[in-house]
Design a protein around this motif. Sequence first.
Motif, PDB file in Angstrom:
ATOM      1  N   CYS A  58      16.347  58.578  -8.460  1.00  0.00           N
ATOM      2  CA  CYS A  58      16.944  59.238  -7.129  1.00  0.00           C
ATOM      3  C   CYS A  58      16.020  60.083  -6.784  1.00  0.00           C
ATOM      4  O   CYS A  58      15.687  59.989  -5.637  1.00  0.00           O
ATOM      5  N   ASN A 114      13.102  57.997  -5.218  1.00  0.00           N
ATOM      6  CA  ASN A 114      13.472  57.459  -3.898  1.00  0.00           C
ATOM      7  C   ASN A 114      13.602  58.305  -2.754  1.00  0.00           C
ATOM      8  O   ASN A 114      13.069  58.025  -1.766  1.00  0.00           O
ATOM      9  N   ALA A 115      13.799  59.607  -2.969  1.00  0.00           N
ATOM     10  CA  ALA A 115      14.187  60.493  -2.105  1.00  0.00           C
ATOM     11  C   ALA A 115      12.665  60.901  -1.612  1.00  0.00           C
ATOM     12  O   ALA A 115      12.274  61.252  -0.271  1.00  0.00           O
ATOM     13  N   LYS A 131      10.129  59.049  -1.362  1.00  0.00           N
ATOM     14  CA  LYS A 131       9.578  57.903  -0.652  1.00  0.00           C
ATOM     15  C   LYS A 131      10.122  58.010   0.755  1.00  0.00           C
ATOM     16  O   LYS A 131       9.513  57.325   1.844  1.00  0.00           O
ATOM     17  N   ASP A 132      11.151  58.746   1.109  1.00  0.00           N
ATOM     18  CA  ASP A 132      11.981  58.525   2.326  1.00  0.00           C
ATOM     19  C   ASP A 132      11.262  59.722   3.217  1.00  0.00           C
ATOM     20  O   ASP A 132      11.427  60.830   3.240  1.00  0.00           O
ATOM     21  N   GLY A 145      11.681  60.259   6.352  1.00  0.00           N
ATOM     22  CA  GLY A 145      12.578  60.833   7.280  1.00  0.00           C
ATOM     23  C   GLY A 145      13.504  61.916   6.859  1.00  0.00           C
ATOM     24  O   GLY A 145      14.119  62.495   7.698  1.00  0.00           O
ATOM     25  N   VAL A 146      13.362  62.379   5.764  1.00  0.00           N
ATOM     26  CA  VAL A 146      14.101  63.528   5.122  1.00  0.00           C
ATOM     27  C   VAL A 146      13.293  64.532   4.326  1.00  0.00           C
ATOM     28  O   VAL A 146      12.231  64.126   3.841  1.00  0.00           O
TER      29      VAL A 146
END
Length: 217
Positions: A72, A75-76, A78-79, A81-82
């Motif tokens: 988790c 994955n975060a 890699k984002d 946008g956040v």
Amino acid sequence: MKDHRSNAGELQHGRNVRRGHHRRKVRYLIVGGGEVTEKQYFLHLRKLFDVAIDYRWDHCDPSKLASLAVECKKNAAKDAGVDGYRAVWVVVDVDEYTASQLRLAQKTCQKAGMKLIISNPCFEVWLVDHIRLCPESHKGTKEVEELAKTLGITAGRNNKSIREDSIEGKLEAAKANALRHNSEQKAHWRQELADCHEQDFAPWTDMVDIINMIERG
């Protein structure tokens, strides 16, 4: 004649300014094994501190929960946008799990820059601490859960739902009580997580660490 393009630009600029001054909530990730009680408690903290807490759960052993948290977190990251997580916690009970499972989970957390949060024997130790000091004699899950029910903290199906009114405004009391039963002698066994010594650090909860970090912001 007024230049509407200029006016539109001013309005757009104004929106950007307002967005720039909007406070972005600090984000935390919690991965736990509780589908109801823990999830409800962390939603309570989200409202209390006005922070973003993402809660993920799975019914698996602590080492697998730690691995899930690692995924988790990756994955975060890699984002784009956040915002990234300020901290990641893996919240587990000692309950029916072995010391070796807990040690593996702790090792995984330390390697990934996360923290393992243990309640021994169960999360309800922390809930009881909101009302009174969890008794030293309560080293089993059933007796701690029964005490939480008797104190009016939990209700509903299998007494897994938290009556939030019962713990409202009692966070400081919970921290003080937890620190009272989290003795130095127990802290040794908590860190060692040695086989057959699980009851040597019960009752215990690491939940104070989460509260302290959220309070610091």
